[in-house]
Design a protein around this motif. Structure first.
Motif, short mmCIF file in Angstrom:
data_model
loop_
_atom_site.label_atom_id
_atom_site.label_comp_id
_atom_site.label_asym_id
_atom_site.label_seq_id
_atom_site.Cartn_x
_atom_site.Cartn_y
_atom_site.Cartn_z
N HIS A 121 18.10 -3.54 24.19
CA HIS A 121 17.85 -2.77 25.42
C HIS A 121 19.11 -2.27 26.13
O HIS A 121 19.23 -1.08 26.39
CB HIS A 121 17.02 -3.60 26.41
CG HIS A 121 15.55 -3.52 26.15
ND1 HIS A 121 14.64 -3.08 27.08
CD2 HIS A 121 14.83 -3.81 25.05
CE1 HIS A 121 13.42 -3.09 26.56
NE2 HIS A 121 13.51 -3.55 25.33
N HIS A 122 20.02 -3.18 26.48
CA HIS A 122 21.08 -2.76 27.39
C HIS A 122 22.48 -3.01 26.85
O HIS A 122 22.95 -4.13 26.85
CB HIS A 122 20.93 -3.49 28.73
CG HIS A 122 19.59 -3.29 29.35
ND1 HIS A 122 18.62 -4.25 29.35
CD2 HIS A 122 19.03 -2.21 29.95
CE1 HIS A 122 17.53 -3.78 29.95
NE2 HIS A 122 17.75 -2.55 30.32
N HIS A 170 15.59 -9.97 29.11
CA HIS A 170 15.63 -8.53 29.29
C HIS A 170 16.85 -8.06 30.09
O HIS A 170 17.55 -7.16 29.69
CB HIS A 170 14.34 -8.05 29.96
CG HIS A 170 14.29 -6.57 30.12
ND1 HIS A 170 14.24 -5.95 31.34
CD2 HIS A 170 14.30 -5.58 29.21
CE1 HIS A 170 14.22 -4.64 31.18
NE2 HIS A 170 14.26 -4.38 29.89
N LEU A 240 15.84 -6.53 35.46
CA LEU A 240 17.21 -6.05 35.34
C LEU A 240 18.15 -6.71 36.34
O LEU A 240 17.72 -7.26 37.35
CB LEU A 240 17.24 -4.53 35.50
CG LEU A 240 16.74 -3.88 34.22
CD1 LEU A 240 16.45 -2.42 34.43
CD2 LEU A 240 17.76 -4.06 33.11
N HIS A 332 12.18 -2.23 39.24
CA HIS A 332 12.70 -2.24 37.87
C HIS A 332 14.24 -2.24 37.90
O HIS A 332 14.85 -3.26 37.70
CB HIS A 332 12.16 -1.03 37.09
CG HIS A 332 12.47 -1.09 35.64
ND1 HIS A 332 12.35 -2.24 34.89
CD2 HIS A 332 12.87 -0.13 34.78
CE1 HIS A 332 12.69 -1.99 33.64
NE2 HIS A 332 13.03 -0.72 33.54
N LYS A 462 11.08 8.71 27.53
CA LYS A 462 10.21 7.85 26.72
C LYS A 462 9.33 8.67 25.79
O LYS A 462 8.96 8.22 24.73
CB LYS A 462 9.33 6.99 27.63
CG LYS A 462 10.10 6.04 28.51
CD LYS A 462 10.87 5.05 27.69
CE LYS A 462 11.66 4.07 28.55
NZ LYS A 462 12.60 3.31 27.73
S1 CUK Z 1 14.43 -1.08 30.55
CU1 CUK Z 1 13.47 0.35 29.24
S2 CUK Z 1 13.33 1.94 30.82
CU2 CUK Z 1 14.74 -2.50 29.11
CU3 CUK Z 1 16.37 -1.23 31.19
CU4 CUK Z 1 14.09 0.42 32.13
#
Ligand code: CUK
Ligand code: CUA
Length: 761
Positions: A121-122, A170, A240, A332, A462
């Motif tokens: 993811h990041h 995550h 996050l 988010h 997306k």
């Molecule tokens: S998340 Cu996928 S759009 Cu894993 Cu940073 Cu926000």
């Protein structure tokens, strides 16, 4: 040459090419008309088009989503440069097919379970004083809670660590401003003890979330598990995170989205997760003093869970390092402003973004002004006491990035499929642009550092729906490049990404990256240390101990040494291979039929592949990179013989070369030497010693030429005995060394010409 050119034109005319009047001189207007392009398109094209040989200003590192990889592409050209293998085997790089990379992947197994994919993811680039330093890249795996370290000297994965207490993860990877720690948040709560079952009825008591801070040793380029720690958190689905910077350095901020602690179960007649997890108007922003937490761990105040340091919630509350602030509606993204003064939170189900003030949060903490405690005794700061302002942006705000311009931020609006540009100091919207479609993250250049560079923004959408030629029900992702240099945003380019769903991406000024072009000879690239299997030219050998066969081999254009490997069925075979090339981009690959091994061996690297020779037979092996004119001849045989086999025939068939063949080869050698001499004369007439790359190439070429005397004495000895077969073959080998030297020499010459070498007087 001339004859050929005339012939080619004749063929083109005959096949109808160029028959139309437009062929010879199409004007810009003609092309625009033919392709239906307007002035805006032309402007976008000019802003992104990168002519052959020109490079990009920024490099983006994008998560590869379910591919478990990292993608590297250039901005503004949006040309993909590399897929970095991280959590998933990747054949081109030999990742998961050679022993060195298998060891990295094995460190990512969870409790003995082999895991061959990741949901990355990041990505995060290492920082010095809050600015990208271009040394390391980190990325998380959400599905199997893991974190990986990539060294940007060679763009290779060096380490994978498994989170010792989570089952998913995550909110990572994020780095502290000097990369002291790389941190990650749990997502779906679960019991922290490994292999422990508790029923869902005990969710509130036994299930936990948390924040993990991995200590990073920059010198070693590795995370240090023994010096890492976690903070136990309530089962609130931490999401996050971001690190404080400047005035807020030492603190970290983490969202949550199911602080209802709701447990679904449609099967049992319970309303689903999505209903229960969004029932409340607010969730919690977790505010953590990680610097003080690290001190507490050093003072021995952590407990061990699965051998890992964990500060319990009780300790965290008692020591005053953990606070909560209500935040609206299933938030988010949480993104700290470049000056470190504000924390911007986006509520997925809210139309606002909330700007929290770090000063206000600190004032409330100092004054002991809390509106309540959560069920675990964590002090809750009142939303009003922490909020600076709220700004209405649109539907489904998710993530925020920053501009080089003061107070200017960009927030993705998932439901509206828009990017909003707004001013967080004045609380007003400046511009909006539609994107295609349903944007998740967005990224500005170095946009989460203390010194964002502005210029460009990439929308990580997306859905691509109708943007590209249809390729079946599974669509590519769509990264859209947007020019943010002016007041109005301008859409420049759509790039389809056909490899998993990227979440976050980070982009760095290309000039900050200084990757190498070769390894020190004999390097294990996964440990950065000397490889025990390395050899130099002439030291190649095959050793046998019992049923263990170890090959110490080398690769150089255009042969693999050894060329024949003979083993008995049941032997355990390890093949170590060192690429002796020093020339740039002279990678050799190594594959053996049927045994499922493959390695990519870049200049200087040593790689090993290992297998059990459990199938009798003849297995060709070869180089898998088209490395030279005689690449196809870069081959060999693995012979897996039955036990106790003895040969009946002793000689390999001859080709019956004659003296005439030998003389012709000698002539070829003389002609080639003339070419070499002219190239050498050119190179040595310049200041080539000022170009390290050329010096390397000259050494490579000299190496090749240095092998000639041996082959020469062999062909002369054979000729003296009138053995024309061997005389011709060894003479051919002399010619091969010449060809390789000439090839390298010509490359060096081109390099000098293109890089402004000067003539020596
Ligand atoms: S998340 Cu996928 S759009 Cu894993 Cu940073 Cu926000
Ligand atoms: Cu080496 Cu092809």
């Amino acid at each position: 040459m001339k004859r050929l050119a005339i012939k080619t034109v004749a063929v083109l005319l005959a096949t109808g090419f160029g028959a139309g009047p437009a062929w010879a001189a199409e004007t810009l207007q003609d092309v625009m008309k033919r392709r239906g392009l307007g002035q805006q398109d032309l402007m976008a094209a000019v802003k992104t088009y990168t002519p052959s040989g020109k490079r990009d200003e920024f490099l983006a590192f994008s998560s590869g989503g379910q591919s478990g990889q990292v993608l590297v592409y250039g901005i503004p050209s949006m040309r993909i440069l590399k897929y970095i293998a991280v959590f998933t085997p990747e054949p081109w790089q030999g990742y998961g097919y050679d022993e060195e990379s298998k060891a990295i992947l094995k460190d990512g197994w969870i409790e003995g379970k082999e895991i061959t994919w990741g949901d990355s993811h990041h990505p995060a680039i290492s920082e010095t004083l809050g600015q990208y330093d271009g040394q390391f890249l980190f990325i998380n795996d959400k599905a199997n809670p893991r974190l990986a370290v990539i060294d940007l000297r060679d763009f290779e994965t060096k380490q994978i660590v498994v989170n010792p207490i989570y089952k998913s993860e995550h909110g990572g990877a994020f780095v502290t401003p000097d990369t002291e720690y790389v941190f990650e948040a749990a997502q779906y709560a679960a019991p922290l003890e490994r292999g422990k079952f508790y029923p869902l009825e005990e969710f509130n008591e036994k299930y936990r979330g948390g924040m993990t801070y991995w200590k990073f040793d920059r010198e070693a380029g590795r995370l240090v598990p023994a010096q890492s720690f976690s903070i136990e958190l309530p089962p609130y689905s931490q999401d996050l995170s971001d690190a404080g910077k400047g005035p807020s350095n030492g603190w970290s901020f983490t969202n949550s989205f199911c602080s209802e602690r709701y447990v679904g179960g449609i099967e049992k007649g319970r309303p689903p997760f999505e209903a229960g997890c969004s029932a409340k108007d607010t969730d919690y922003l977790h505010v953590i003093n990680w610097k003080k937490a690290a001190e507490l761990v050093a003072q021995g105040k952590a407990q061990k869970i699965n051998g890992h340091n964990v500060l319990t919630m009780d300790t965290a509350v008692k020591e005053g390092i953990l606070f909560l602030v209500p935040e609206p509606k299933s938030p988010h993204g949480v993104d700290v402003t470049p000056d470190g003064k504000y924390i911007i939170v986006s509520g997925k189900l809210d139309t606002h973004v909330s700007v929290y003030s770090f000063d206000k949060i600190q004032a409330a903490i100092k004054a002991g002004k809390f509106e309540s405690k959560d069920p675990y005794g964590i002090p809750v700061i009142g939303m009003r006491d922490a909020l600076q302002t709220q700004v209405q942006l649109g539907l489904g705000p998710l993530h925020t990035q920053y501009d080089a311009k003061q107070c200017v931020a960009y927030t993705s609006l998932y439901v509206d499929s828009q990017v909003a540009k707004w001013n967080y100091c004045e609380g007003k919207v400046l511009d909006k642009i539609p994107v295609h479609y349903n944007i998740g993250h967005l990224m500005t250049m170095e946009g989460d550092s203390t010194k964002p560079k502005g210029r460009y923004l990439v929308a990580l959408n997306k859905l691509s729906v109708d943007r590209f030629n249809p390729v079946g029900p599974l669509h590519p992702q769509n990264h859209q490049l947007i020019d943010i240099g002016n007041d109005k945003m301008q859409l420049l380019y759509d790039m389809p990404l056909p490899l998993g769903e990227p979440h976050y991406a980070v982009a760095i000024e290309a000039a900050k990256l200084k990757p190498g072009v070769r390894y020190k000879v004999g390097t294990n690239s996964r440990t950065d240390k000397d490889h025990p299997g390395k050899v130099r030219a002439g030291e190649e050998r095959i050793e046998r101990k019992g049923n263990k066969v170890t090959v110490y081999g080398t690769l150089i254009r255009s042969h693999i040494t050894p060329e024949i490997i003979e083993v008995e069925i049941g032997d355990e075979v390890t093949v170590n291979l060192t690429n002796l090339e020093r020339a740039e981009d002279e990678t050799h690959g190594f594959a053996i039929s049927t045994y499922n091994v493959h390695a990519s061996i870049e200049p200087g690297k040593t790689v090993s592949v290992k297998f059990k020779a459990d199938k009798e037979g003849v297995y060709p092996y070869y180089c898998t990179e088209f490395c030279s004119a005689l690449h196809l001849e870069m081959q060999g045989y693995l012979l897996v013989k039955p036990k106790g086999w003895t040969p009946t025939k002793k000689e390999i068939a001859k080709a019956a070369y004659t003296e005439t063949d030998y003389r012709a080869t000698l002539k070829k050698i003389v002609d080639t030497q003339a070419v070499i001499d002219s190239v050498v004369a050119f190179i040595t007439s310049t200041n080539y010693k000022d170009f390290p790359d050329v010096v390397g190439m000259v050494e490579d070429a000299t190496d090749q030429l240095g092998k000639i005397p041996d082959a020469k004495s062999r062909h002369e000895a054979a000729a003296a005995k009138k053995d024309w077969e061997h005389a011709n073959l060894w003479a051919e080998q002399v010619y091969q060394y010449q060809v390789k030297a000439a090839d390298i020499g010509l490359r060096a010459k081109t390099y000098l010409e293109q890089n402004g070498a000067k003539k020596l007087k």
